[in-house]
Design a protein around this motif. Structure first.
Motif, PDB file in Angstrom:
ATOM      1  N   ARG A 127       0.839  -1.207   0.000  1.00  0.00           N
ATOM      2  CA  ARG A 127       0.000   0.000   0.000  1.00  0.00           C
ATOM      3  C   ARG A 127       0.870   1.252   0.000  1.00  0.00           C
ATOM      4  N   HIS A 128       1.946   1.199   0.782  1.00  0.00           N
ATOM      5  CA  HIS A 128       2.853   2.343   0.842  1.00  0.00           C
ATOM      6  C   HIS A 128       3.456   2.625  -0.529  1.00  0.00           C
ATOM      7  N   ALA A 129       3.839   1.557  -1.242  1.00  0.00           N
ATOM      8  CA  ALA A 129       4.456   1.727  -2.558  1.00  0.00           C
ATOM      9  C   ALA A 129       3.457   2.234  -3.593  1.00  0.00           C
ATOM     10  N   GLU A 130       2.197   1.797  -3.476  1.00  0.00           N
ATOM     11  CA  GLU A 130       1.203   2.138  -4.503  1.00  0.00           C
ATOM     12  C   GLU A 130       0.575   3.510  -4.292  1.00  0.00           C
ATOM     13  N   VAL A 131       0.117   3.772  -3.081  1.00  0.00           N
ATOM     14  CA  VAL A 131      -0.609   5.031  -2.841  1.00  0.00           C
ATOM     15  C   VAL A 131      -0.086   5.805  -1.641  1.00  0.00           C
ATOM     16  N   GLY A 132       0.893   5.251  -0.951  1.00  0.00           N
ATOM     17  CA  GLY A 132       1.409   5.916   0.234  1.00  0.00           C
ATOM     18  C   GLY A 132       0.564   5.603   1.458  1.00  0.00           C
ATOM     19  N   LEU A 133       1.108   5.883   2.619  1.00  0.00           N
ATOM     20  CA  LEU A 133       0.380   5.684   3.866  1.00  0.00           C
ATOM     21  C   LEU A 133      -0.449   6.927   4.144  1.00  0.00           C
ATOM     22  N   ALA A 134      -1.668   6.710   4.622  1.00  0.00           N
ATOM     23  CA  ALA A 134      -2.624   7.812   4.714  1.00  0.00           C
ATOM     24  C   ALA A 134      -2.414   8.702   5.927  1.00  0.00           C
ATOM     25  N   SER A 135      -1.778   8.188   6.981  1.00  0.00           N
ATOM     26  CA  SER A 135      -1.699   8.955   8.220  1.00  0.00           C
ATOM     27  C   SER A 135      -0.526   8.477   9.057  1.00  0.00           C
ATOM     28  N   SER A 136      -0.230   9.252  10.099  1.00  0.00           N
ATOM     29  CA  SER A 136       0.830   8.837  11.021  1.00  0.00           C
ATOM     30  C   SER A 136       0.441   7.548  11.739  1.00  0.00           C
ATOM     31  N   GLU A 137      -0.864   7.344  11.971  1.00  0.00           N
ATOM     32  CA  GLU A 137      -1.310   6.104  12.614  1.00  0.00           C
ATOM     33  C   GLU A 137      -0.986   4.893  11.743  1.00  0.00           C
ATOM     34  N   ALA A 138      -1.227   5.016  10.435  1.00  0.00           N
ATOM     35  CA  ALA A 138      -0.909   3.918   9.524  1.00  0.00           C
ATOM     36  C   ALA A 138       0.589   3.647   9.511  1.00  0.00           C
ATOM     37  N   LEU A 139       1.378   4.708   9.536  1.00  0.00           N
ATOM     38  CA  LEU A 139       2.830   4.544   9.588  1.00  0.00           C
ATOM     39  C   LEU A 139       3.242   3.812  10.857  1.00  0.00           C
ATOM     40  N   MET A 140       2.647   4.183  11.995  1.00  0.00           N
ATOM     41  CA  MET A 140       3.032   3.558  13.254  1.00  0.00           C
ATOM     42  C   MET A 140       2.629   2.089  13.317  1.00  0.00           C
ATOM     43  N   VAL A 141       1.545   1.718  12.632  1.00  0.00           N
ATOM     44  CA  VAL A 141       1.182   0.300  12.554  1.00  0.00           C
ATOM     45  C   VAL A 141       2.287  -0.467  11.836  1.00  0.00           C
ATOM     46  N   LEU A 142       2.774   0.073  10.723  1.00  0.00           N
ATOM     47  CA  LEU A 142       3.852  -0.588   9.991  1.00  0.00           C
ATOM     48  C   LEU A 142       5.127  -0.634  10.830  1.00  0.00           C
ATOM     49  N   ILE A 143       5.417   0.442  11.542  1.00  0.00           N
ATOM     50  CA  ILE A 143       6.599   0.456  12.409  1.00  0.00           C
ATOM     51  C   ILE A 143       6.507  -0.657  13.447  1.00  0.00           C
ATOM     52  N   LYS A 173      12.902  -6.048  13.209  1.00  0.00           N
ATOM     53  CA  LYS A 173      13.459  -5.253  12.110  1.00  0.00           C
ATOM     54  C   LYS A 173      13.544  -3.781  12.508  1.00  0.00           C
ATOM     55  N   HIS A 174      14.282  -3.517  13.579  1.00  0.00           N
ATOM     56  CA  HIS A 174      14.367  -2.153  14.090  1.00  0.00           C
ATOM     57  C   HIS A 174      15.089  -1.220  13.114  1.00  0.00           C
ATOM     58  N   ALA A 175      16.118  -1.729  12.451  1.00  0.00           N
ATOM     59  CA  ALA A 175      16.847  -0.893  11.496  1.00  0.00           C
ATOM     60  C   ALA A 175      15.948  -0.502  10.325  1.00  0.00           C
ATOM     61  N   ALA A 176      15.147  -1.453   9.841  1.00  0.00           N
ATOM     62  CA  ALA A 176      14.230  -1.157   8.737  1.00  0.00           C
ATOM     63  C   ALA A 176      13.190  -0.125   9.166  1.00  0.00           C
ATOM     64  N   ALA A 177      12.718  -0.237  10.402  1.00  0.00           N
ATOM     65  CA  ALA A 177      11.744   0.733  10.909  1.00  0.00           C
ATOM     66  C   ALA A 177      12.358   2.125  10.988  1.00  0.00           C
ATOM     67  N   ALA A 178      13.607   2.202  11.450  1.00  0.00           N
ATOM     68  CA  ALA A 178      14.285   3.499  11.530  1.00  0.00           C
ATOM     69  C   ALA A 178      14.510   4.082  10.138  1.00  0.00           C
ATOM     70  N   ASP A 230      10.768   9.395   3.183  1.00  0.00           N
ATOM     71  CA  ASP A 230       9.623  10.276   2.941  1.00  0.00           C
ATOM     72  C   ASP A 230       8.446   9.953   3.851  1.00  0.00           C
ATOM     73  N   ALA A 231       8.256   8.670   4.168  1.00  0.00           N
ATOM     74  CA  ALA A 231       7.121   8.284   5.014  1.00  0.00           C
ATOM     75  C   ALA A 231       7.208   8.931   6.390  1.00  0.00           C
ATOM     76  N   GLY A 232       8.419   9.157   6.865  1.00  0.00           N
ATOM     77  CA  GLY A 232       8.591   9.751   8.181  1.00  0.00           C
ATOM     78  C   GLY A 232       8.008  11.143   8.299  1.00  0.00           C
ATOM     79  N   LYS A 233       7.794  11.810   7.161  1.00  0.00           N
ATOM     80  CA  LYS A 233       7.231  13.160   7.185  1.00  0.00           C
ATOM     81  C   LYS A 233       5.790  13.175   7.688  1.00  0.00           C
ATOM     82  N   LEU A 234       5.161  11.988   7.738  1.00  0.00           N
ATOM     83  CA  LEU A 234       3.811  11.911   8.301  1.00  0.00           C
ATOM     84  C   LEU A 234       3.814  12.279   9.784  1.00  0.00           C
ATOM     85  N   ILE A 235       4.949  12.067  10.451  1.00  0.00           N
ATOM     86  CA  ILE A 235       5.094  12.521  11.837  1.00  0.00           C
ATOM     87  C   ILE A 235       5.615  13.942  11.751  1.00  0.00           C
ATOM     88  N   THR A 236       4.732  14.892  11.906  1.00  0.00           N
ATOM     89  CA  THR A 236       5.048  16.277  11.560  1.00  0.00           C
ATOM     90  C   THR A 236       5.991  16.952  12.547  1.00  0.00           C
TER      91      THR A 236
END
Length: 240
Positions: A46-62, A70-75, A81-87
């Motif tokens: 979903r992230h690759a196709e349309v991006g994550l919709a919110s910081s909540e969605a990003l945190m679920v993936l984290i 996979k802490h390094a992958a999460a960091a 670019d996805a990290g910009k969801l956390i403003t």
């Protein structure tokens, strides 16, 4: 966890798989692992196709990544670019620092805390985070000196800011570093004269803190840990 990340509280990566995987009802560990892999695949797609919709969605993936270790992958994800969801940059950098610490990359974690301090020399969480990451589990003179230079840089930065002399963080950081020195001296079995000099150094910076900020209601609480270490001669400091 998502509320913690959004409101800037300290975020602690899971190292024991005690979150999503433990919530699976009656599943075996291999089955739980497959579910996590499937969840990661779907979220990444979903992230690759349309991006994550919110910081909540990003945190679920984290969290899904964390549960798999996979802490390094999460960091890396947070630093892309996805990290910009956390403003709030401070929240994002603290998350990255916690995740880098979980991988054992203390240098990268320290760099995140250092960046926070460049923006705000009064950020106490970043001060302690930098010191912890730099000293690691086996602090020596080299690491202590790196931290002490950072603390003096905080004081210099504060002096160049409007009302910078009112900031508590830089002076309290000197107390913290003196305490860390005392812990090393008390645990190293060195001579009494050196330990006494270290305790006197802590007493001096505590006195300076009280002189500058003693009128504040929080002052007594700020220095409680340091005065306790002085009363107990460094023995408690060494044990912590």
């Amino acid at each position: 966890m998502m509320l913690q990340a959004r409101h800037g509280e300290a975020y602690q990566p899971r190292a024991d798989g005690a979150g999503l995987s433990a919530a699976a009802d009656g599943g075996t560990a291999p089955a739980q692992g497959k579910l996590l892999q499937l969840a990661e695949m779907m979220l990444r797609k979903r992230h690759a196709e349309v991006g994550l919709a919110s910081s909540e969605a990003l945190m679920v993936l984290i969290e899904v990544l964390e549960e798999q270790g996979k802490h390094a992958a999460a960091a890396d994800l947070l630093q892309g670019d996805a990290g910009k969801l956390i403003t709030l940059e401070a929240d994002r950098r603290r998350l990255v620092a916690s995740l880098r610490t979980a991988t054992g990359d203390h240098e990268a974690a320290a760099a995140e805390h250092r960046a926070l301090l460049e923006a705000n020399p009064d950020d106490w969480l970043a001060i302690v985070g930098f010191i912890d990451a730099t000293l690691g589990a086996d602090p020596g003179d080299t690491q202590l000196e790196v931290c002490e230079r950072m603390v003096e840089q905080l004081a210099t930065t504060a002096q160049g800011m409007p009302r910078g002399g009112k900031l508590r963080g830089p002076r309290l950081a000197r107390c913290e570093m003196a305490l860390r020195r005392l812990r090393v001296a008390a645990s190293g079995g060195g001579d009494g004269a050196a330990a006494g000099a270290t305790a006197m150094a802590l007493a001096d910076v505590v006195a300076c803190y009280v002189e500058a900020h003693g009128q504040l209601a929080s002052a007594a609480m700020d220095i409680t840990e340091y005065t306790r270490a002085l009363r107990e001669g460094g023995h408690t400091a060494a044990a912590e």
